[in-house]
Write a protein that holds these residues in place. Structure first.
Motif, PDB file in Angstrom:
ATOM      1  N   LEU A 157       0.888  -1.162   0.000  1.00  0.00           N
ATOM      2  CA  LEU A 157       0.000   0.000   0.000  1.00  0.00           C
ATOM      3  C   LEU A 157       0.925   1.211   0.000  1.00  0.00           C
ATOM      4  O   LEU A 157       1.680   1.424   0.953  1.00  0.00           O
ATOM      5  N   VAL A 158       0.900   1.980  -1.085  1.00  0.00           N
ATOM      6  CA  VAL A 158       1.840   3.087  -1.277  1.00  0.00           C
ATOM      7  C   VAL A 158       1.074   4.402  -1.217  1.00  0.00           C
ATOM      8  O   VAL A 158       0.073   4.576  -1.920  1.00  0.00           O
ATOM      9  N   ASP A 159       1.550   5.347  -0.397  1.00  0.00           N
ATOM     10  CA  ASP A 159       0.827   6.611  -0.230  1.00  0.00           C
ATOM     11  C   ASP A 159       1.144   7.610  -1.348  1.00  0.00           C
ATOM     12  O   ASP A 159       1.956   7.341  -2.231  1.00  0.00           O
ATOM     13  N   GLN A 160       0.510   8.756  -1.282  1.00  0.00           N
ATOM     14  CA  GLN A 160       0.653   9.803  -2.302  1.00  0.00           C
ATOM     15  C   GLN A 160       2.102  10.238  -2.491  1.00  0.00           C
ATOM     16  O   GLN A 160       2.513  10.590  -3.580  1.00  0.00           O
ATOM     17  N   GLY A 161       2.897  10.185  -1.430  1.00  0.00           N
ATOM     18  CA  GLY A 161       4.303  10.580  -1.504  1.00  0.00           C
ATOM     19  C   GLY A 161       5.223   9.440  -1.912  1.00  0.00           C
ATOM     20  O   GLY A 161       6.425   9.526  -1.753  1.00  0.00           O
ATOM     21  N   ASP A 162       4.667   8.343  -2.404  1.00  0.00           N
ATOM     22  CA  ASP A 162       5.408   7.163  -2.865  1.00  0.00           C
ATOM     23  C   ASP A 162       6.096   6.379  -1.748  1.00  0.00           C
ATOM     24  O   ASP A 162       7.012   5.603  -1.996  1.00  0.00           O
ATOM     25  N   ALA A 163       5.659   6.574  -0.513  1.00  0.00           N
ATOM     26  CA  ALA A 163       6.212   5.801   0.602  1.00  0.00           C
ATOM     27  C   ALA A 163       5.315   4.599   0.870  1.00  0.00           C
ATOM     28  O   ALA A 163       4.092   4.738   0.947  1.00  0.00           O
ATOM     29  N   PRO A 164       5.906   3.404   1.002  1.00  0.00           N
ATOM     30  CA  PRO A 164       5.082   2.237   1.320  1.00  0.00           C
ATOM     31  C   PRO A 164       4.569   2.337   2.755  1.00  0.00           C
ATOM     32  O   PRO A 164       5.347   2.556   3.682  1.00  0.00           O
ATOM     33  N   ARG A 165       3.260   2.222   2.931  1.00  0.00           N
ATOM     34  CA  ARG A 165       2.652   2.309   4.263  1.00  0.00           C
ATOM     35  C   ARG A 165       2.497   0.942   4.901  1.00  0.00           C
ATOM     36  O   ARG A 165       2.444   0.815   6.109  1.00  0.00           O
ATOM     37  N   ARG A 166       2.393  -0.095   4.058  1.00  0.00           N
ATOM     38  CA  ARG A 166       2.209  -1.450   4.573  1.00  0.00           C
ATOM     39  C   ARG A 166       2.525  -2.421   3.442  1.00  0.00           C
ATOM     40  O   ARG A 166       2.260  -2.130   2.291  1.00  0.00           O
ATOM     41  N   THR A 167       3.077  -3.566   3.795  1.00  0.00           N
ATOM     42  CA  THR A 167       3.279  -4.634   2.824  1.00  0.00           C
ATOM     43  C   THR A 167       2.974  -5.959   3.511  1.00  0.00           C
ATOM     44  O   THR A 167       3.173  -6.092   4.722  1.00  0.00           O
ATOM     45  N   PHE A 168       2.445  -6.904   2.759  1.00  0.00           N
ATOM     46  CA  PHE A 168       2.059  -8.187   3.319  1.00  0.00           C
ATOM     47  C   PHE A 168       1.959  -9.222   2.203  1.00  0.00           C
ATOM     48  O   PHE A 168       1.820  -8.880   1.038  1.00  0.00           O
ATOM     49  N   THR A 169       2.026 -10.483   2.589  1.00  0.00           N
ATOM     50  CA  THR A 169       1.881 -11.561   1.616  1.00  0.00           C
ATOM     51  C   THR A 169       0.411 -11.945   1.502  1.00  0.00           C
ATOM     52  O   THR A 169      -0.379 -11.725   2.424  1.00  0.00           O
ATOM     53  N   VAL A 170       0.077 -12.507   0.346  1.00  0.00           N
ATOM     54  CA  VAL A 170      -1.296 -12.902   0.051  1.00  0.00           C
ATOM     55  C   VAL A 170      -1.313 -14.328  -0.485  1.00  0.00           C
ATOM     56  O   VAL A 170      -0.273 -14.876  -0.849  1.00  0.00           O
ATOM     57  N   TRP A 171      -2.512 -14.907  -0.560  1.00  0.00           N
ATOM     58  CA  TRP A 171      -2.719 -16.225  -1.135  1.00  0.00           C
ATOM     59  C   TRP A 171      -3.537 -16.029  -2.405  1.00  0.00           C
ATOM     60  O   TRP A 171      -4.721 -15.717  -2.345  1.00  0.00           O
ATOM     61  N   PRO A 172      -2.896 -16.192  -3.574  1.00  0.00           N
ATOM     62  CA  PRO A 172      -3.609 -15.923  -4.827  1.00  0.00           C
ATOM     63  C   PRO A 172      -4.655 -16.988  -5.152  1.00  0.00           C
ATOM     64  O   PRO A 172      -4.557 -18.126  -4.705  1.00  0.00           O
ATOM     65  N   GLY A 173      -5.633 -16.580  -5.950  1.00  0.00           N
ATOM     66  CA  GLY A 173      -6.627 -17.514  -6.456  1.00  0.00           C
ATOM     67  C   GLY A 173      -6.065 -18.259  -7.650  1.00  0.00           C
ATOM     68  O   GLY A 173      -4.885 -18.124  -8.003  1.00  0.00           O
ATOM     69  N   ALA A 174      -6.911 -19.031  -8.313  1.00  0.00           N
ATOM     70  CA  ALA A 174      -6.474 -19.826  -9.467  1.00  0.00           C
ATOM     71  C   ALA A 174      -6.310 -18.975 -10.723  1.00  0.00           C
ATOM     72  O   ALA A 174      -5.569 -19.329 -11.621  1.00  0.00           O
ATOM     73  N   VAL A 175      -7.022 -17.838 -10.799  1.00  0.00           N
ATOM     74  CA  VAL A 175      -6.947 -16.958 -11.965  1.00  0.00           C
ATOM     75  C   VAL A 175      -6.218 -15.685 -11.548  1.00  0.00           C
ATOM     76  O   VAL A 175      -6.683 -14.957 -10.680  1.00  0.00           O
ATOM     77  N   ALA A 176      -5.064 -15.442 -12.171  1.00  0.00           N
ATOM     78  CA  ALA A 176      -4.250 -14.261 -11.832  1.00  0.00           C
ATOM     79  C   ALA A 176      -4.494 -13.158 -12.853  1.00  0.00           C
ATOM     80  O   ALA A 176      -4.646 -13.439 -14.046  1.00  0.00           O
ATOM     81  N   PRO A 177      -4.516 -11.907 -12.410  1.00  0.00           N
ATOM     82  CA  PRO A 177      -4.646 -10.805 -13.372  1.00  0.00           C
ATOM     83  C   PRO A 177      -3.375 -10.673 -14.198  1.00  0.00           C
ATOM     84  O   PRO A 177      -2.291 -11.067 -13.757  1.00  0.00           O
ATOM     85  N   ASP A 178      -3.504 -10.139 -15.397  1.00  0.00           N
ATOM     86  CA  ASP A 178      -2.330  -9.873 -16.219  1.00  0.00           C
ATOM     87  C   ASP A 178      -1.593  -8.665 -15.641  1.00  0.00           C
ATOM     88  O   ASP A 178      -2.219  -7.779 -15.043  1.00  0.00           O
TER      89      ASP A 178
END
Length: 189
Positions: free
Chosen positions: A87-108
């Motif tokens: 999650l990157v704020d208006q000033g381009d600083a990352p506010r939070r990062t975390f891992t996720v569990w993707p579904g079977a269909v990934a976006p391009d």
């Protein structure tokens, strides 16, 4: 002769004391360290150094940097290969990062805008989910971030085409609070 205290009073007093002790321990445990995604699996071994360092405090590794070429300004960045969101704020600083569990269909890979938000529903896998943030579609499957209401992270059932990108509950709440329609989502390999 002193009056006897009835047994029900003793049992009640002991029960109240036990509940209070468990409550205190639960509150203390909630403030302690919590396992993170990617933590060592049970049975993993560590090698102790023969010469301990002067610093006894463990060092927390710096969070991974936001991938280059993801744009500027307020945005969500999703790295497919790392299964990680920033999650990157208006000033381009990352506010939070975390891992996720993707579904079977990934976006391009590409840049999308959040098109819809839904507080709660049942996912296509039958799991109750909340904090649903839709941003893409692929082959007729909607792709969205969400978290399971019960906090679980089930793998997609074999043969099921799901576009849900699941995350822990706290991260789902953070993403929900951070985003609105049309917050930018940049997907990279």
């Amino acid at each position: 002769m002193p009056a006897r205290i009835p047994s029900w009073a003793w049992v009640g007093g002991l029960t109240v004391g036990a509940v209070a002790a468990v409550t205190v321990l639960a509150v203390r445990a909630d403030h302690g360290p919590h396992p993170a995604a990617g933590a060592a699996r049970p049975g993993a071994s560590a090698t102790a150094s023969a010469h301990p360092s002067a610093s006894a405090a463990p060092r927390t590794p710096a969070p991974p940097a936001v991938p280059a070429g993801t744009g500027t300004g307020r945005r969500v960045v999703y790295a497919l290969a790392e299964h990680r969101v920033w999650l990157v704020d208006q000033g381009d600083a990352p506010r939070r990062t975390f891992t996720v569990w993707p579904g079977a269909v990934a976006p391009d890979p590409g840049t999308y805008g959040i098109s819809r938000r839904l507080n709660a529903t049942t996912g296509s896998d039958g799991v109750p989910i909340e904090h649903i943030v839709y941003f893409a579609a692929k082959s007729g499957v909607s792709v969205a971030f969400s978290n399971a209401v019960d906090g679980s992270s089930p793998a997609p059932a074999a043969g099921t085409r799901t576009g849900g990108i699941r995350m822990p509950k706290a991260d789902g709440r953070a993403l929900w609070t951070f985003t609105s329609v049309p917050t930018k989502v940049t997907v990279v390999r």
